[in-house]
Design a protein around this motif. Structure first.
Motif, PDB file in Angstrom:
ATOM      1  N   ILE A  29      14.922  -1.502  11.399  1.00 58.85           N
ATOM      2  CA  ILE A  29      13.742  -1.837  10.605  1.00 58.85           C
ATOM      3  C   ILE A  29      12.906  -2.761  11.484  1.00 58.85           C
ATOM      4  CG2 ILE A  29      12.868  -2.933   8.522  1.00 58.85           C
ATOM      5  CD1 ILE A  29      15.590  -2.236   7.201  1.00 58.85           C
ATOM      6  N   GLU A  31       9.525  -3.565  11.074  1.00 58.80           N
ATOM      7  CA  GLU A  31       8.775  -4.486  10.217  1.00 58.80           C
ATOM      8  C   GLU A  31       8.528  -3.853   8.863  1.00 58.80           C
ATOM      9  OE1 GLU A  31       4.089  -4.005  10.849  1.00 58.80           O
ATOM     10  OE2 GLU A  31       5.064  -4.867  12.594  1.00 58.80           O
ATOM     11  N   GLU A  34      13.279  -4.184   4.098  1.00 60.39           N
ATOM     12  CA  GLU A  34      14.469  -5.025   4.029  1.00 60.39           C
ATOM     13  C   GLU A  34      15.564  -4.268   3.277  1.00 60.39           C
ATOM     14  OE1 GLU A  34      15.816  -9.379   2.264  1.00 60.39           O
ATOM     15  OE2 GLU A  34      13.745  -8.724   2.039  1.00 60.39           O
ATOM     16  N   LYS A  36      18.372  -4.000   0.824  1.00 62.75           N
ATOM     17  CA  LYS A  36      18.719  -4.810  -0.351  1.00 62.75           C
ATOM     18  C   LYS A  36      19.793  -4.109  -1.172  1.00 62.75           C
ATOM     19  CE  LYS A  36      14.742  -7.618  -1.026  1.00 62.75           C
ATOM     20  NZ  LYS A  36      13.867  -8.240  -1.974  1.00 62.75           N
ATOM     21  N   ILE A  47      16.530   0.524   1.140  1.00 65.60           N
ATOM     22  CA  ILE A  47      15.569  -0.221   1.945  1.00 65.60           C
ATOM     23  C   ILE A  47      14.321  -0.397   1.093  1.00 65.60           C
ATOM     24  CG2 ILE A  47      14.118  -0.235   4.002  1.00 65.60           C
ATOM     25  CD1 ILE A  47      16.250   1.429   5.400  1.00 65.60           C
ATOM     26  N   ASN A  50       7.688  -2.888   2.049  1.00 66.56           N
ATOM     27  CA  ASN A  50       6.556  -3.755   1.734  1.00 66.56           C
ATOM     28  C   ASN A  50       5.416  -2.865   1.254  1.00 66.56           C
ATOM     29  OD1 ASN A  50       3.924  -4.997   2.216  1.00 66.56           O
ATOM     30  ND2 ASN A  50       5.041  -6.641   3.234  1.00 66.56           N
TER      31      ASN A  50
END
Length: 145
Positions: A29, A31, A34, A36, A47, A50
């Motif tokens: 990853i 950017e 995340e 989780k 994942i 954003n």
């Protein structure tokens, strides 16, 4: 999800990556995302992307021949009889081979210059000079929507 989901040996090899049960992936990853654990009781992972800036993932294919890449994502229909009634926004992807192309694609996505035009939830008009596609979250089994 099988723990070792290998399905074939075409195009110099097959790799299937699922982080659903372990939260582990060889994808990097870069950017905007995340890993989780979204179900702590059953230990299920995903994942999280954003929503403002998108995400950049890196995958290194070490085979000797070209190979297809297939991406899937989790979605949830709000109406069990309408698989296109997703509670999540559409997923738009572009694949590039270098960081400059990736960053250019990110600008295109944020400025609505992808060459895609959605005519409805199913049909998308595309510009043949662009490599953008929408991922579809359609699950054919009603019980899995």
């Amino acid at each position: 999800f099988p723990p070792d989901p290998q399905v074939g040996s075409w195009l110099g090899g097959d790799t299937c990556i699922s982080w659903f049960q372990t939260g582990e992936t060889p994808l990097q990853i870069i950017e905007g995302g995340e890993m989780k654990e979204w179900d702590e009781e059953k230990h299920k992972f995903g994942i999280e992307v954003n929503q403002e800036d998108g995400m950049i993932l890196e995958y290194n294919h070490d085979g000797t021949q070209e190979a297809m890449i297939s991406l899937q994502y989790m979605t949830k229909a709000t109406d069990p009889n309408d698989p296109y009634s997703s509670m999540y926004p559409p997923v738009l992807i572009s694949t590039k081979q270098n960081i400059e192309g990736i960053l250019d694609s990110k600008v295109d996505a944020k400025t609505d210059m992808t060459g895609l035009a959605r005519t409805n939830v199913v049909e998308v008009e595309t510009d043949p000079d662009e490599d953008w596609v929408y991922l579809r979250g359609l699950q054919k089994k009603v019980s899995d929507r």
